[in-house]
Design a protein around this motif. Structure first.
Motif, mmCIF file in Angstrom:
data_model
loop_
_atom_site.group_PDB
_atom_site.id
_atom_site.type_symbol
_atom_site.label_atom_id
_atom_site.label_comp_id
_atom_site.label_asym_id
_atom_site.label_seq_id
_atom_site.Cartn_x
_atom_site.Cartn_y
_atom_site.Cartn_z
ATOM 1 N N LEU A 164 -3.905 12.617 3.772
ATOM 2 C CA LEU A 164 -3.351 11.362 3.287
ATOM 3 C C LEU A 164 -4.106 10.931 2.041
ATOM 4 C CD1 LEU A 164 -1.347 9.116 4.257
ATOM 5 C CD2 LEU A 164 -3.310 8.066 5.366
ATOM 6 N N TYR A 165 -3.361 10.591 0.981
ATOM 7 C CA TYR A 165 -3.961 10.165 -0.271
ATOM 8 C C TYR A 165 -3.393 8.823 -0.685
ATOM 9 C CZ TYR A 165 -5.388 15.017 -0.493
ATOM 10 O OH TYR A 165 -5.925 16.231 -0.193
ATOM 11 N N LYS A 166 -4.270 7.910 -1.094
ATOM 12 C CA LYS A 166 -3.833 6.596 -1.567
ATOM 13 C C LYS A 166 -3.261 6.745 -2.968
ATOM 14 C CE LYS A 166 -5.482 1.905 -2.133
ATOM 15 N NZ LYS A 166 -6.641 1.006 -2.036
ATOM 16 N N ALA A 167 -2.077 6.165 -3.181
ATOM 17 C CA ALA A 167 -1.418 6.234 -4.486
ATOM 18 C C ALA A 167 -1.463 4.867 -5.155
ATOM 19 C CB ALA A 167 0.029 6.696 -4.322
ATOM 20 N N ASN A 168 -1.339 4.851 -6.450
ATOM 21 C CA ASN A 168 -1.272 3.588 -7.179
ATOM 22 C C ASN A 168 0.077 2.931 -6.939
ATOM 23 O OD1 ASN A 168 -3.799 3.969 -8.354
ATOM 24 N ND2 ASN A 168 -2.945 5.150 -10.020
ATOM 25 N N THR A 169 0.085 1.595 -6.806
ATOM 26 C CA THR A 169 1.329 0.867 -6.633
ATOM 27 C C THR A 169 1.614 0.055 -7.878
ATOM 28 O OG1 THR A 169 0.192 -0.981 -5.572
ATOM 29 C CG2 THR A 169 1.117 0.697 -4.121
ATOM 30 N N ASN A 170 2.864 -0.232 -8.087
ATOM 31 C CA ASN A 170 3.303 -1.012 -9.232
ATOM 32 C C ASN A 170 3.513 -2.441 -8.766
ATOM 33 O OD1 ASN A 170 5.090 -2.321 -11.069
ATOM 34 N ND2 ASN A 170 5.612 -0.333 -11.925
ATOM 35 N N ASN A 171 2.835 -3.417 -9.388
ATOM 36 C CA ASN A 171 2.942 -4.813 -8.974
ATOM 37 C C ASN A 171 4.366 -5.339 -9.087
ATOM 38 O OD1 ASN A 171 0.265 -5.078 -8.264
ATOM 39 N ND2 ASN A 171 -0.358 -5.734 -10.293
ATOM 40 N N GLY A 172 5.127 -4.852 -10.040
ATOM 41 C CA GLY A 172 6.519 -5.252 -10.187
ATOM 42 C C GLY A 172 7.333 -4.865 -8.970
ATOM 43 N N TRP A 173 7.114 -3.661 -8.459
ATOM 44 C CA TRP A 173 7.823 -3.224 -7.259
ATOM 45 C C TRP A 173 7.365 -4.015 -6.044
ATOM 46 C CZ3 TRP A 173 12.216 -1.024 -7.596
ATOM 47 C CH2 TRP A 173 12.494 -0.162 -8.656
ATOM 48 N N LYS A 190 0.863 -1.190 0.000
ATOM 49 C CA LYS A 190 0.000 0.000 0.000
ATOM 50 C C LYS A 190 0.892 1.230 0.000
ATOM 51 C CE LYS A 190 -3.711 -2.494 0.712
ATOM 52 N NZ LYS A 190 -4.715 -2.704 -0.284
ATOM 53 N N LYS A 191 0.619 2.166 -0.899
ATOM 54 C CA LYS A 191 1.434 3.370 -1.010
ATOM 55 C C LYS A 191 0.543 4.589 -0.783
ATOM 56 C CE LYS A 191 4.633 5.642 -4.193
ATOM 57 N NZ LYS A 191 5.245 5.577 -5.530
ATOM 58 N N PHE A 192 1.067 5.557 -0.006
ATOM 59 C CA PHE A 192 0.307 6.751 0.325
ATOM 60 C C PHE A 192 1.152 8.003 0.121
ATOM 61 C CE2 PHE A 192 -1.340 3.262 2.795
ATOM 62 C CZ PHE A 192 -2.704 3.373 2.606
ATOM 63 N N ILE A 193 0.489 9.079 -0.280
ATOM 64 C CA ILE A 193 1.108 10.392 -0.426
ATOM 65 C C ILE A 193 0.577 11.254 0.718
ATOM 66 C CG2 ILE A 193 1.367 12.418 -1.917
ATOM 67 C CD1 ILE A 193 2.485 9.924 -3.236
ATOM 68 N N THR A 194 1.473 11.984 1.383
ATOM 69 C CA THR A 194 1.049 12.897 2.435
ATOM 70 C C THR A 194 1.279 14.334 1.992
ATOM 71 O OG1 THR A 194 3.204 12.915 3.532
ATOM 72 C CG2 THR A 194 1.640 11.243 4.257
ATOM 73 N N VAL A 195 0.365 15.204 2.385
ATOM 74 C CA VAL A 195 0.489 16.639 2.151
ATOM 75 C C VAL A 195 0.281 17.308 3.507
ATOM 76 C CG1 VAL A 195 -0.435 18.657 0.955
ATOM 77 C CG2 VAL A 195 -0.370 16.438 -0.209
ATOM 78 N N SER A 196 1.345 17.948 4.022
ATOM 79 C CA SER A 196 1.304 18.542 5.353
ATOM 80 C C SER A 196 1.476 20.048 5.278
ATOM 81 C CB SER A 196 2.420 17.966 6.229
ATOM 82 O OG SER A 196 2.298 16.571 6.331
ATOM 83 N N CYS A 197 0.677 20.757 6.058
ATOM 84 C CA CYS A 197 0.796 22.207 6.157
ATOM 85 C C CYS A 197 2.154 22.555 6.761
ATOM 86 C CB CYS A 197 -0.325 22.764 7.024
ATOM 87 S SG CYS A 197 -0.190 24.538 7.342
ATOM 88 N N ALA A 198 2.859 23.499 6.151
ATOM 89 C CA ALA A 198 4.180 23.909 6.634
ATOM 90 C C ALA A 198 4.084 24.702 7.934
ATOM 91 C CB ALA A 198 4.898 24.734 5.564
ATOM 92 N N ARG A 199 2.910 25.224 8.258
ATOM 93 C CA ARG A 199 2.760 26.021 9.486
ATOM 94 C C ARG A 199 2.283 25.156 10.656
ATOM 95 N NH1 ARG A 199 -1.425 30.733 9.427
ATOM 96 N NH2 ARG A 199 0.128 31.781 8.143
ATOM 97 N N CYS A 200 1.113 24.549 10.530
ATOM 98 C CA CYS A 200 0.513 23.852 11.675
ATOM 99 C C CYS A 200 0.723 22.344 11.666
ATOM 100 C CB CYS A 200 -0.977 24.165 11.771
ATOM 101 S SG CYS A 200 -1.997 23.367 10.518
#
Length: 69
Positions: A52-61, A37-47
């Motif tokens: 959290l966003y689910k990303a596509n994974t590559n079966n080869g990896w 399972k792969k996830f992308i995080t986007v965090s506020c630089a201040r607070c």
């Protein structure tokens, strides 16, 4: 392509930090320590509020991760 503007849902700040992580999912993956399972995080630089966003994974990896242990 139009550039998307970011603003924090909690404090309204317009700067962010992005990262990613992988985690196991399901019993089979946990037993063999396969991080499928792969996830992308986007965090506020201040607070620090993080989305959290689910990303596509590559079966080869996924197979390579299994073989490498």
């Amino acid at each position: 392509m139009e550039k998307v503007q970011y603003h924090c849902e909690k404090c309204g700040h317009q700067h962010f930090v992005s990262d990613q992580f992988q985690a196991t999912g399901g019993n089979f993956a946990k037993i063999f320590d396969v991080q499928n399972k792969k996830f992308i995080t986007v965090s506020c630089a201040r607070c620090g509020f993080t989305e959290l966003y689910k990303a596509n994974t590559n079966n080869g990896w996924n197979v390579l991760d299994f073989l490498m242990g």
